[in-house]
Scaffold this active site. Structure first.
Site, PDB file in Angstrom:
ATOM      1  N   HIS A  16       5.458   2.597  11.442  1.00 63.06           N
ATOM      2  CA  HIS A  16       6.135   3.829  11.318  1.00 63.06           C
ATOM      3  C   HIS A  16       5.158   4.948  11.227  1.00 63.06           C
ATOM      4  O   HIS A  16       3.922   5.069  11.128  1.00 63.06           O
ATOM      5  CB  HIS A  16       6.467   3.491   9.562  1.00 63.06           C
TER       6      HIS A  16
ATOM      7  N   LEU B 164       0.886  -1.125  -0.087  1.00 60.82           N
ATOM      8  CA  LEU B 164       0.052  -0.059  -0.039  1.00 60.82           C
ATOM      9  C   LEU B 164       0.852   1.388   0.049  1.00 60.82           C
ATOM     10  O   LEU B 164       1.966   1.452   0.953  1.00 60.82           O
ATOM     11  CB  LEU B 164      -1.049   0.087   1.258  1.00 60.82           C
TER      12      LEU B 164
END
Length: 346
Positions: A229, A125
């Site tokens: 992240h 993604l």
């Protein structure tokens, strides 16, 4: 108009440009022309029905139709780990106890695992930073779920999503620096690249098979186990809103979490429904009307868009532009599901 469609061979250069923007950590979109070309070819063969089960994978692109430019990618692997072992760490517990010393201590551990073998995976993604607004992120992420709802027979009972783990702006991964680097003797970026280009045999060859004690890791490494992240936090929130949950599995490189769920329990799969379309003659959509994802359920010519249609009894009123983007004529069926947008994003 922003449209989700299957990848095409001519998308390679646009996808290369996207790969240049990802930074470290997105192993399935490496900046390697031959690897990306092979990935596109594998996806095309999957849609054509010529790929073996072990290599089947669907790559979708988000296209800005006005600019004729690919600005995002997302993918589904039909069944992971059937060609090469699929590795994760399972976060477990080992108990040390002695009655004579009156000692009882539960110690967190990491076990090398292949538990997700054969499951389907949501992966790859990435959305161009210039397009991270409005419904684009939801469209890119959830179009895959509508595809799974329509073509359930192509996927496993359970789906996973291995999310990008924490690293800083310089690409430093505390988890890798305190664990993986001791066994592989290469830096995180190199290991990340090798994994992304399909060279994964070194994992089995070099990673220890016995449990690893979490308490032996430095505090900064322990702190990022199961952490994503910063750029991945919105994706995690969306997946969790769909019903995927962290069940104690993490990526062996960066410690990022693996989210998982039964496919039939995912909100978009469960709540999507088929409508008969009709042509709306309104001048334009109501700005306050709810947003929907609309899919044509055409396997070889799959299309998904985000729009503000008007439900009317047993029909869904949509514009001529939306009909054209979905390659549908009025009176055909469309699969639809409401979009839950964070406040201030529509």
């Amino acid at each position: 108009m922003m449209t989700i469609r299957p990848v095409e061979a001519g998308d390679l250069m646009d996808i290369m440009s996207l790969a240049d923007k990802t930074g470290a950590g997105l192993t399935s979109l490496p900046t390697h022309r031959d690897v990306l070309a092979a990935r596109i070819d594998r996806s095309l063969r999957t849609w054509q029905g010529t790929a073996e089960r072990a290599e089947q994978g669907y790559l979708f692109v988000l296209e800005d139709s006005e600019r004729r430019k690919v600005v995002g990618v997302s993918a589904i692997e039909a069944a992971v780990g059937l060609n090469e072992p699929w590795y994760n760490f399972r976060v477990g517990t080992l108990v040390h106890a002695s009655k004579s010393l009156n000692v009882y201590k539960a110690v967190p551990t990491l076990y090398l695992s292949n538990d997700h073998t054969g499951q389907s995976e949501l992966c790859t993604l990435f959305l161009d930073p210039d397009y991270r607004h409005g419904t684009n992120g939801q469209l890119l992420m959830k179009a895959r779920l509508l595809f799974m709802a329509a073509f359930r027979q192509h996927f496993a009972q359970r789906v996973i999503a291995e999310l990008r783990g924490y690293c800083d702006e310089q690409g430093h991964s505390p988890f890798w620096a305190n664990l993986g680097q001791h066994f592989f003797s290469i830096d995180f970026a190199r290991a990340d690249y090798l994994s992304g280009t399909g060279s994964k045999a070194f994992i089995a060859e070099l990673m220890p098979k016995h449990p690893l004690y979490v308490d032996f890791l430095a505090p900064e490494a322990r702190a990022v186990i199961g952490k994503v992240h910063p750029h991945t936090e919105p994706a995690r929130a969306v997946l969790e809103s769909e019903g995927l949950r962290y069940q104690g599995y993490i990526d062996i490189f960066d410690g990022g979490p693996v989210l998982e769920a039964e496919i039939d329990n995912i909100r978009t799969v469960r709540e999507s429904r088929l409508w008969v379309t009709a042509l709306s003659e309104d001048a334009g959509p109501d700005r306050d009307a709810p947003w929907y994802l609309l899919a044509n359920d055409d396997y070889p010519a799959y299309r998904v868009v985000a729009a503000q249609p008007r439900p009317e009894r047993d029909r869904l009123m949509i514009s001529a532009e939306i009909h054209a983007s979905l390659r549908l004529s009025p009176g055909r069926q469309v699969r639809a599901v409401p979009v839950r947008l964070p406040s201030g994003t529509a």
